[in-house]
Design an enzyme around this catalytic site. Structure first.
Site, short mmCIF file in Angstrom:
data_model
loop_
_atom_site.label_atom_id
_atom_site.label_comp_id
_atom_site.label_asym_id
_atom_site.label_seq_id
_atom_site.Cartn_x
_atom_site.Cartn_y
_atom_site.Cartn_z
N HIS B 224 0.33 -1.34 -0.47
CA HIS B 224 -0.25 -0.17 0.17
C HIS B 224 0.74 1.39 -0.50
O HIS B 224 0.88 2.43 -0.91
CB HIS B 224 -1.28 0.14 1.24
N HIS B 286 -10.18 1.48 -2.08
CA HIS B 286 -9.98 1.52 -0.60
C HIS B 286 -11.45 0.52 -0.51
O HIS B 286 -12.70 0.42 -0.27
CB HIS B 286 -11.16 3.04 0.15
#
Lengths: 240, 939
Positions: B224, B286
């Site tokens: 990430h 997300h």
């Protein structure tokens, strides 16, 4: 000289720039004053010849739309708004501003969750219908502008409704009573009402978002049709 | 301890209706639900005051009258009472506001909230079904607790006392298996090679890591945060390929477009078109949070990308959202264990996106919604934001030694821990429980104020801030670590303002509490910055300094929590080595002539969820705030057609920008490289059709993919990135930013892994020199001519024609090498005011395009196509095509400019109908039938 206008805001208000732009287009000079800037900037409200209470989500509307805005305005301004109105200042509450005025008791009725249960943003057609209200008198052409709210279903008691009608205080109606023309299920398709003096107008739709031809170009078939600028001009002309 | 008063307020009928309808949709037709809000009030036992408080702050007569709960609920054989309470520490704007407003009214209380549901018709349900119903509709255990009957409230102010505990995690001398256990136990999501490097570093340092050090490394090295797969060394059968991120960066660099101000650097890409205005753009995903807590996941996804743009630093002016869900109608018995129903995920995600954008006052103007069974367990939520760069941008530098580290925004709590590592893991049935702490609920009003603060501090020639970044995944550990990479930092965690006591040091350091920004501020300006933030009611604290010693030093008072050299943290991660098997798509020319019931097929296409009207979602987003929306997501006077690109132009200004979105995961299943070309073309088609200048356009890439450690999955990704780079060069549209979200997989209890379809989203941001020349997709008037530009060939691979007819054959549309020049010609014609409306040809082909133009304009079309292969003419998805509506007088100029790449195919008529004549015959649809099909599926 341009009449000075104040756009009153609170944390979470978000259409203040739109309202200020519309006022300027109509010939006023507009500043935004936030409740957080009080009491320091109270004098600017004192001086204002026009007041617009802007739309948005004041305090997140966490305790219901406009409730905390109304309580905080009362705490920080006392009776200033009522005094200004008695002195002849036109006041326009749009969307959250309308909700605030209703919670403050300056306008009758209440604004409930939309019939469909959620926020709704779409362009609507508004028929002006009050000759009593300073903001709408001599408006005849329908206004086209967007709504953007979750709690905009106007309700009131039958006697309040009778009074509003009898006193020519229903300022705007949606094109028809049914969805989606009436986007929230308001009683009698009411989109805006004014107070007994005709100075205070509260409305759910956003006239400040249709004051230039470009804003409405994709919606109307002829340039300039349905503009809400005359509404703001009415307010400005009333105090010029 | 004082008594807790419990106030009950019945919810409005709209809420009960919605809950009951959703229960039916989930497959429980006999269930009906009545809801009430619960307010727990602690600290005030004076009944008179309590009633006053209820009247002032809670009561909502006539919709719902609040009353004190007597604790006596009449029991009923077929009625279950279920109470739900928000967990302590989860953001609760209502409780915070209630506490604040009560205090201002002279009533010091603490508040917590919950809900009560009376459920009838569920008595006979098996326990498993009942739990499914509760967890999908009434309570998400990730953020709430529930019980039959009275529930215990979760007051935010914990009873915990401050802790300064720092645990030491032994790693020295451990073998691979033992290291793997540490990795799994602490959910670090590191590769085995990385664990070895970590152990080795501490061996050389002669000590073991603290909990916070290990967590800091894991967050910083996560896919990430560090894009280790996009930076990996990749071997293929054709040899080693350039790391993917470098390919994208180098392509942009080679292109040297004059309008690129900043690409692949900092929080967002920045461009400046001819009008001198600089725009920042960014899109994020997300996905995992939205799978387990749809509302909160999507909500904070929007909040996160807005902070990226604020950090640019820029004033946010537009939002986009691209959502991918499983099918709405799915028998809940077919769902993998622990997975929420797609309809529930969709409802929560849409509400989450709407809530944040609407409350921030930023218009959500563009997006897409896709449905595919592949997204059932792993939905995708792409959130994008565009902002206008603030004046102070030119004066920003790296932090200087001696600068203070200032955190502004919300206070820090135990919400959201380990988000970066969580998003880099495969999900399974227990993910919801394990990752509970990584999901947060947003508070958009705080972010609105943070935005206002930063505009005040930075929109001036002499900004009060030297550098800034947002607090996202990894919390302070990532933000402070990144900002201080070149200097080193010294932080004291006791200076971080907490929402409540009881947090351990590593939790403060890692917390992903939302709505926070980290600023580097020169010492003489700190007092001013803190004062401005506090004036707005924001939390603001000075937590340490940028040092110049290249160390990351974090203390809790006197106690050392982290002490790592920055070079090790940021450069010490071993380069990932991956192996890819490249795809070999079938591109043999298609010789099959298809036949179909044309009338039925068009209606089937219009009602397919991917093509059908998205108005039930679009109208829940405020796309009008700021008054700058010129071409909106719904087209025409009745808002009854879909738009291509959307156009934003502030009313004070003559120019604006257009946003276009390209996404087509169906193509990716068959030919990933061609998918990349196709979706870049779609994004460019969209902005062109809206009137923008395709020669002044920048792109964003967002990849959502499966596990890159599977060679085939990585091979698809390699092919896609190659396609992206080729397409960018081809269209002259450089990538300026991007984001990859990998590991979008779900390991079901049957052991099978389910990966999502390879999904690439391309966003195009383009200049519109004259906003008054923006073009919509809705027909403007009868008597005009319709011109098809571009070439149509037989290309059905991954098409929606195949999807609705059950066919499988065909090739994915090939890149159209002539498209870029043609788009420029079209732009010139539009710029001269010669085009009335325009709509691109995409999913479903030309027939769908014509139907949509007619619906939007509430007018009709009489079209004549001379192609012998009717199916190809009407339903092929060849790239590079746009239909233009022009007045008869303007036709010669258009044909002269476009040459043989334009063909007149029909006229607009006042009758609301679509009539298409081909050599095979004439097909007619009434406008009403088209609309019924298009609006039916999703209304």
């Amino acid at each position: 000289m341009k009449p000075p206008a104040v756009v009153l805001t609170a944390p979470g208000t978000n259409r203040q720039a739109d309202a200020a732009f519309a006022l300027e287009q109509a010939g006023a000079s507009a500043v935004c004053v936030d409740l957080l800037d009080l009491p320091e900037r109270r004098a600017e409200i004192d001086r204002a010849k026009l007041i617009v209470i802007a739309g948005g989500f004041s305090y997140g509307d966490a305790l219901g739309s406009g409730r905390v805005f109304a309580l905080e305005a009362e705490r920080l301004l006392g009776d200033l708004l009522a005094e200004k109105i008695s002195a002849g200042t036109p006041v326009l509450g749009v969307c959250n501003g309308f909700q605030m005025l209703v919670r403050s008791g300056l306008l009758p009725g209440s604004l409930q969750h939309n019939e469909r249960g959620h926020f709704e943003c779409r362009w609507v057609v508004l028929q002006p219908s009050s000759r009593h209200c300073v903001w709408t008198r001599d408006l005849t052409d329908p206004i086209r502008c967007p709504v953007a709210h979750g709690e905009g279903r106007y309700t009131c008691t039958p006697s309040e409704l009778a009074t509003l009608r009898a006193e020519d205080r229903v300022a705007f109606r949606y094109e028809t009573k049914s969805y989606p023309a009436n986007p929230n299920g308001s009683v009698d398709a009411i989109a805006g009402v004014c107070d007994a003096t005709g100075l205070v107008l509260g409305m759910m739709p956003h006239p400040e978002n249709h004051v230039t031809p470009r804003q409405g170009r994709a919606i109307v078939t002829k340039s300039g049709l349905g503009s809400a600028l005359p509404l703001f001009r009415n307010g400005v002309n009333a105090v010029r | 301890m004082s008594d807790i008063a419990k106030v009950i307020k019945p919810a409005g009928t709209h809420r009960n209706r919605a809950l009951t309808r959703q229960a039916h949709q989930l497959g429980f037709p006999d269930v009906s639900i009545t809801a009430s809000e619960i307010y727990f009030l602690r600290g005030n036992t004076d009944l008179a005051k309590l009633h006053d408080l209820m009247a002032r702050l809670i009561d909502d007569a006539p919709a719902g009258s609040a009353r004190l709960d007597s604790g006596q609920n009449a029991s009923h054989p077929d009625r279950l009472t279920i109470e739900v309470a928000r967990r302590a520490g989860v953001t609760d704007r209502v409780a915070v506001q209630l506490t604040e407003s009560a205090a201002r009214g002279g009533m010091p209380i603490e508040a917590a909230t919950g809900s009560r549901f009376e459920v009838t018709g569920a008595g006979g349900l098996p326990e498993k079904d009942l739990h499914f119903l509760v967890h999908n509709l009434l309570c998400n255990p990730v953020i709430e607790t529930w019980s039959f009957g009275p529930v215990a409230p979760g007051f935010a102010r914990g009873d915990g006392t401050e802790s300064a505990e720092v645990a030491i995690i032994p790693v020295r001398g451990l073998g691979p298996d033992a290291l793997a256990r540490v990795n799994a136990d602490r959910a670090l999501a590191l590769d085995p090679e990385e664990m070895t490097v970590v152990a080795k570093w501490f061996e050389e340092a002669g000590r073991d890591p603290t909990d916070a050090e290990l967590e800091t490394i894991a967050q910083t090295w996560s896919d990430h945060c560090s894009h280790k797969s996009f930076g990996a060394r990749i071997e293929t059968s054709e040899g080693e390929v350039t790391p993917l991120l470098r390919q994208l960066r180098e392509t942009t660099k080679e292109m040297a477009a004059p309008f690129v101000v900043s690409a692949f650097d900092g929080n967002a890409g920045i461009v400046s078109f001819a009008d001198g205005i600089r725009l920042a753009i960014k899109a994020e995903t997300h996905n995992h949070p939205s799978a387990i807590e749809p509302f909160g996941g999507a909500n904070t996804g929007v909040g996160g990308v807005i902070r990226d743009v604020i950090a640019a630093p820029a004033r946010p002016v537009a939002l986009t959202d691209i959502l991918c869900f499983g099918p709405r109608y799915l028998d809940h018995h077919e769902l993998p264990a622990g997975v929420l129903h797609p309809a529930i995920i969709e409802e929560g995600v849409v509400e989450g996106v709407a809530d944040y954008g609407n409350k921030m006052g930023i218009p959500t103007v563009a997006g897409a919604v896709l449905y595919d069974p592949g997204y059932t367990a792993n939905p995708l939520v792409f959130c994008g934001c565009v902002g206008e760069v603030l004046q102070g941008y030119d004066k920003l530098t790296a932090p200087q030694p001696g600068d203070r580290i200032v955190v502004v925004g919300g206070a820090t709590g135990r919400d959201g821990i380990r988000g970066a590592t969580f998003s880099s893991m495969t999900m399974d049935a227990t993910t919801g429980e394990v990752a509970g702490a990584s999901v947060q609920i947003g508070d958009p009003i705080i972010e609105r104020l943070v935005t206002d603060l930063l505009i005040e501090l930075l929109d001036r020639p002499d900004p009060l801030v030297r550098a800034l970044t947002d607090c996202g995944a990894g919390g302070l550990s990532s933000a402070v670590g990144e900002l201080g990479e070149t200097t080193g930092v010294s932080v004291d965690l006791t200076a971080v303002e907490r929402k409540y006591a009881g947090l351990q040091p590593w939790e403060v350091w890692l917390s992903e509490a939302q709505e926070r920004m980290v600023l580097a501020v020169a010492p003489d300006r700190v007092a001013n910055v803190l004062a401005r933030a506090r004036h707005l009611g924001l939390s603001a604290c000075d937590i340490g300094e940028f040092t110049g010693d290249q160390r990351l030093l974090v203390r809790h008072g006197e106690k050392k929590v982290v002490d790592l050299p920055m070079p090790f943290l940021h450069k010490g991660r071993p380069v990932r080595q991956l192996h890819a098997v490249l795809p070999s798509p079938d591109r043999t020319p298609d010789t099959q002539v298809r036949r179909t019931d044309v009338h039925k097929t068009l209606l089937a296409l219009l009602s397919h969820p991917n093509i059908a009207s998205k108005e039930s979602i679009i109208h829940r987003y405020d796309h009008e705030v700021l008054g700058a929306t010129v071409v909106r997501p719904m087209a025409g006077p009745r808002q009854s057609g879909p738009s291509d690109g959307t156009v934003v132009a502030p009313p004070q200004r003559s120019s604006g920008f257009a946003l276009g979105i390209g996404v087509n995961a169906r193509y990716g299943l068959y030919d990933p490289e061609r998918m990349a070309h196709a979706v870049v073309d779609e994004a460019m088609r969209n902005i062109t059709a809206a009137g923008a200048d395709p020669a002044q356009a920048a792109l964003l890439d967002n990849f959502s993919w499966g596990d890159p450690r599977r060679p085939e999955t990585l091979g698809d990704l390699v092919a896609t990135v190659r396609g992206c780079c080729d397409a960018a060069r081809h269209y002259g549209a450089p990538f300026v930013s991007g984001k990859d979200s990998l590991n979008n997989e779900y390991a079901a209890s049957d052991g099978k892994r389910r990966s999502i379809p390879p999904t690439l989203v391309i966003t195009a941001l383009a200049h519109l020199p004259q906003a008054d020349r923006a073009i919509g997709t809705a027909l403007r008037q009868p008597g005009n001519l319709l011109v098809l530009t571009g070439r149509t060939t037989r290309e059905f691979g991954g098409s929606h024609f195949n999807l609705v007819t059950g066919e499988e054959s065909g090739t994915v549309p090939a890149p159209d090498l002539t498209a870029p020049a043609r788009y420029r010609s079209i732009h010139q014609l539009m710029h001269e005011g010669l085009v009335a409306s325009a709509h691109d040809v995409s999913e479903g082909g030309l027939a769908v395009t014509l139907a949509e133009m007619a619906m939007g304009g509430n007018l009709g079309i009489d079209a004549k196509l001379d192609d012998a292969d009717e199916c190809t003419a009407l339903f092929s998805e060849s790239l590079g095509r746009i239909v233009l509506e022009v007045g008869e007088a303007n036709l010669p100029a258009l044909l002269e400019a476009m040459g043989d790449e334009a063909k007149t195919i029909g006229t607009t008529i006042s009758e609301y109908a679509l009539r298409i004549t081909t050599p095979a015959g004439t097909h007619t649809w009434s406008g009403h039938d088209l609309e019924k099909a298009w609006r039916g599926a999703l209304s």
